[in-house]
Scaffold this motif. Structure first.
Motif, PDB file in Angstrom:
ATOM      1  N   UNK A  91       0.841  -1.201   0.000  1.00 21.78           N
ATOM      2  CA  UNK A  91       0.000   0.000   0.000  1.00 21.78           C
ATOM      3  C   UNK A  91       0.875   1.250   0.000  1.00 21.78           C
ATOM      4  N   UNK A  92       0.355   2.317  -0.567  1.00 26.40           N
ATOM      5  CA  UNK A  92       1.109   3.565  -0.620  1.00 26.40           C
ATOM      6  C   UNK A  92       1.234   4.147   0.782  1.00 26.40           C
ATOM      7  N   UNK A  93       2.462   4.509   1.155  1.00 31.42           N
ATOM      8  CA  UNK A  93       2.704   5.013   2.512  1.00 31.42           C
ATOM      9  C   UNK A  93       1.852   6.241   2.818  1.00 31.42           C
ATOM     10  N   UNK A  94       1.624   7.065   1.812  1.00 29.93           N
ATOM     11  CA  UNK A  94       0.833   8.278   2.028  1.00 29.93           C
ATOM     12  C   UNK A  94      -0.615   8.013   2.356  1.00 29.93           C
ATOM     13  N   UNK A  95      -1.102   6.778   2.126  1.00 31.20           N
ATOM     14  CA  UNK A  95      -2.496   6.427   2.406  1.00 31.20           C
ATOM     15  C   UNK A  95      -2.720   5.938   3.825  1.00 31.20           C
ATOM     16  N   UNK A  96      -1.663   5.956   4.637  1.00 35.03           N
ATOM     17  CA  UNK A  96      -1.809   5.509   6.029  1.00 35.03           C
ATOM     18  C   UNK A  96      -2.778   6.420   6.780  1.00 35.03           C
ATOM     19  N   UNK A  97      -3.725   5.807   7.476  1.00 32.24           N
ATOM     20  CA  UNK A  97      -4.599   6.597   8.344  1.00 32.24           C
ATOM     21  C   UNK A  97      -3.850   6.899   9.638  1.00 32.24           C
ATOM     22  N   UNK A  98      -4.413   7.771  10.451  1.00 32.26           N
ATOM     23  CA  UNK A  98      -3.763   8.140  11.713  1.00 32.26           C
ATOM     24  C   UNK A  98      -3.619   6.924  12.625  1.00 32.26           C
ATOM     25  N   UNK A  99      -4.710   6.125  12.727  1.00 29.31           N
ATOM     26  CA  UNK A  99      -4.673   4.938  13.593  1.00 29.31           C
ATOM     27  C   UNK A  99      -3.674   3.911  13.079  1.00 29.31           C
ATOM     28  N   UNK A 100      -3.660   3.711  11.766  1.00 28.89           N
ATOM     29  CA  UNK A 100      -2.713   2.763  11.185  1.00 28.89           C
ATOM     30  C   UNK A 100      -1.276   3.226  11.410  1.00 28.89           C
ATOM     31  N   UNK A 101      -1.033   4.526  11.292  1.00 32.05           N
ATOM     32  CA  UNK A 101       0.301   5.075  11.519  1.00 32.05           C
ATOM     33  C   UNK A 101       0.761   4.846  12.951  1.00 32.05           C
ATOM     34  N   UNK A 102      -0.136   5.047  13.904  1.00 33.10           N
ATOM     35  CA  UNK A 102       0.211   4.843  15.326  1.00 33.10           C
ATOM     36  C   UNK A 102       0.508   3.368  15.585  1.00 33.10           C
ATOM     37  N   UNK A 103      -0.356   2.507  15.035  1.00 32.32           N
ATOM     38  CA  UNK A 103      -0.147   1.056  15.220  1.00 32.32           C
ATOM     39  C   UNK A 103       1.171   0.613  14.588  1.00 32.32           C
ATOM     40  N   UNK A 104       1.473   1.097  13.399  1.00 29.66           N
ATOM     41  CA  UNK A 104       2.719   0.737  12.723  1.00 29.66           C
ATOM     42  C   UNK A 104       3.919   1.215  13.532  1.00 29.66           C
ATOM     43  N   UNK A 105       3.826   2.438  14.068  1.00 27.51           N
ATOM     44  CA  UNK A 105       4.936   2.960  14.874  1.00 27.51           C
ATOM     45  C   UNK A 105       5.149   2.096  16.122  1.00 27.51           C
ATOM     46  N   UNK A 106       4.068   1.671  16.765  1.00 32.34           N
ATOM     47  CA  UNK A 106       4.192   0.845  17.975  1.00 32.34           C
ATOM     48  C   UNK A 106       4.917  -0.465  17.667  1.00 32.34           C
ATOM     49  N   UNK A 107       4.558  -1.098  16.536  1.00 29.33           N
ATOM     50  CA  UNK A 107       5.222  -2.345  16.158  1.00 29.33           C
ATOM     51  C   UNK A 107       6.682  -2.084  15.765  1.00 29.33           C
ATOM     52  N   UNK A 108       6.911  -0.963  15.090  1.00 26.27           N
ATOM     53  CA  UNK A 108       8.254  -0.545  14.701  1.00 26.27           C
ATOM     54  C   UNK A 108       9.117  -0.342  15.955  1.00 26.27           C
ATOM     55  N   UNK A 109       8.523   0.325  16.955  1.00 26.29           N
ATOM     56  CA  UNK A 109       9.230   0.594  18.213  1.00 26.29           C
ATOM     57  C   UNK A 109       9.558  -0.708  18.938  1.00 26.29           C
TER      58      UNK A 109
END
Length: 579
Positions: free
Chosen positions: A220-238
């Motif tokens: 998926x295009x990174x720019x299409x990330x929703x706010x919730x998806x971005x937070x969830x992705x960051x948590x897993x990244x962290x």
């Protein structure tokens, strides 16, 4: 690239534990772009191999010693002058870069304590080994980079050392949630690519893993990330990089069949379809992975000529089989020509001269038929023409029946050789396959060359219940295992209806547990053309019921009243012993 910043972090942790406070006892430069340091530690002598090769840059601990040139290169002599007998006081990695600093204390000519830094950059074709003084000025490097070669950074004596930040990547160990989300949302690329191009030290494989554990599609295009998806992705990244900070590494190599496809110092859950081999250290992972990778590549290259010979013969046999099948199909209507001849002889007496057809009752089917005639011939000659056509097609049918079976046997045999090439692991394996092709007439033996002594041996596995299982690597070994090595009471396994290895389970006169049948079946599935399938049908039978037909090609057998099982081709739980 598997050798990413995460791998370097794991390697730095290992080197810190092994080499800190060690003294550099010997410095060698076996290749123009390679150093070999011998370091005296509290646990004994350790060797550190450092390669800045553009094709394969590496750094790892090794037990192997390499011969050095009679005259040491200038860079090696310089290092010997400055840091021979120097003490490694610290090993570090800047951020998550693919760079390792070796901070070294030594005494200069006046007996004063000095510090130098040996910097190893693992950056593909830009890899280098750079030696700097306390002020960060370059004393020398194993590769000189001038302004004509690079507009980004000169690597020359007297220049100041710095890490080029050409892509303005963020540090994944310290990035905030806001910066993480903002960086990705402004990136137009697919999500996985946005991750590994925006943050330091992340390989495409690691980026795929971060998306996978987050449950977000990597395409998926990174720019299409929703706010919730971005937070969830960051948590897993962290969480993922918290393991890097804590040093919770678990080096592992991933295999597809016998071929190593990737290594990692953190789990790759999206590689669950591959078999794994856990290794005790990062250095051992690097040594094993690249050695096996080189072996597989070398075997593929060396087998290219044999593959070409087999493939050419296969294509020729398949074309021959198709032609023979079409010719055979053309003879299937031959009986009608015999009937035509008989009907002309029966009803042709009333035909007028020059008749072009005969309508008659077919007394075999009680149906009217129209028989084409040659008007220039008499009824008797027309009848003889049809009888001759019938006899010709009958002879063709009988001859083609045998020829098609021979051609089909050739195809089956060549496919089995192709499978043997797929599972070959060494030059000895290839030598045995080549000898087989020579004896089968597909390769002409050179007059000057004697018959080679064959050293290849079958695969030898140990089942979970302690039974010995043997797998033939080629038709010679299949023949040997089945008819000379196995006893009548041993069990024989083979993938049904497809080229594959003969698998023998030695029973030692005991009744086998069900689990042994399953494991032997998996081996038969894995070492066949159906490897990788979830469901492979396997035939198995006591060896005494397997027969070799007269004149059969190597490895060709017949059997009746066999048992069957359907199983997958996962052999990750089986132990491979030395052949």
């Amino acid at each position: 690239m598997a050798f990413d910043g995460i791998t370097v972090a794991a390697l730095v942790q290992e080197l810190k534990h092994t080499l800190t406070d060690g003294r550099i006892n010997k410095i060698a430069q076996p290749e123009t772009d390679e150093l070999l340091l011998t370091i005296k530690t509290a646990d004994g002598m350790k060797r550190l191999s450092i390669s800045a090769s553009a094709s394969l840059p590496l750094i790892y601990l090794t037990e192997e010693n390499k011969p050095s040139p009679m005259t040491a290169p200038g860079f090696c002599m310089l290092l010997r002058k400055h840091i021979n007998n120097g003490r490694i006081v610290r090993i570090s990695q800047p951020k998550l870069e693919r760079i390792i600093y070796f901070h070294i204390e030594h005494l200069d000519e006046m007996g004063d304590l000095c510090r130098k830094t040996l910097i190893v950059e693992i950056m593909g074709k830009h890899s280098n080994i750079i030696f700097c003084d306390e002020q960060g000025r370059i004393i020398d490097s194993i590769k000189h980079v001038s302004a004509q070669m690079s507009s980004v950074r000169e690597v020359l004596p007297g220049r100041e050392y710095f890490i080029p930040d050409t892509m303005n990547k963020l540090d994944p160990l310290t990035v905030s949630r806001e910066d993480f989300i903002h960086t990705l949302k402004t990136h137009p690329a697919p999500l996985a690519k946005a991750i590994y191009t925006s943050f330091t030290g992340i390989s495409p494989v690691a980026a795929e893993e971060i998306c996978y554990i987050s449950g977000i599609e990597s395409a998926m295009t990174a720019g299409d990330l929703s706010e919730d998806m971005g937070i969830h992705l960051y948590n897993q990244f962290h969480i993922y990089f918290e393991a890097v900070k804590q040093g919770n590494f678990c080096p592992v190599i991933y295999y597809n069949q016998n071929s190593p496809i990737e290594f990692s110092c953190l789990p790759l859950t999206h590689f669950s379809q591959y078999t794994t081999k856990e290794v005790s250290s990062v250095s051992q992972v690097l040594r094993t992975y690249y050695a096996e990778k080189n072996t597989v590549t070398r075997i593929r290259q060396k087998s290219a000529d044999l593959r070409r010979i087999v493939q050419t013969a296969l294509e020729r046999s398949r074309k021959k089989y198709d032609l023979q099948s079409r010719q055979l199909k053309d003879t299937l209507g031959r009986d009608k020509y015999k009937v035509y001849g008989e009907l002309i002889n029966t009803y042709g007496y009333h035909l007028e001269s020059g008749a072009k057809e005969l309508e008659a009752l077919n007394y075999y089917t009680n149906e009217k038929v129209t028989i084409p005639l040659d008007p220039t011939q008499t009824p008797g000659e027309n009848a003889q023409r049809y009888f001759a056509k019938y006899n010709k097609q009958k002879r063709t049918f009988e001859a083609l029946g045998e020829l098609i079976e021979e051609t089909k046997a050739d195809i089956t045999y060549l496919e089995s050789v192709s499978n043997a090439l797929d599972i070959a692991l060494s030059e000895d394996d290839l030598a045995q396959i080549k000898e087989e092709l020579i004896q089968s007439g597909y390769i002409r033996r050179k007059a000057s060359k004697k018959k080679v002594k064959l050293k290849s041996r079958p695969f030898h596995y140990l089942s979970s219940d302690g039974y010995h299982i043997y797998v033939g690597k080629n038709n010679f070994q299949n023949e040997e295992l089945t008819f000379h090595f196995a006893n009548g009471g041993d069990w024989w396994f083979h993938a049904k209806g497809t080229p594959g290895s003969h698998v023998i389970v030695k029973t030692e006169g005991k009744e086998l547990p069900d689990r042994v049948f399953e494991e032997a079946g998996r081996l038969a599935a894995y070492y066949s053309k159906n490897r990788g399938s979830d469901k492979v049908e396997i035939d198995y039978i006591e060896r005494k019921h397997v027969k070799k037909p007269n004149g059969g090609k190597p490895g060709f057998v017949i059997y009746h009243t066999n048992y069957s099982l359907v199983i997958d081709s996962d052999i990750s739980g089986l132990k491979l012993l030395e052949s």
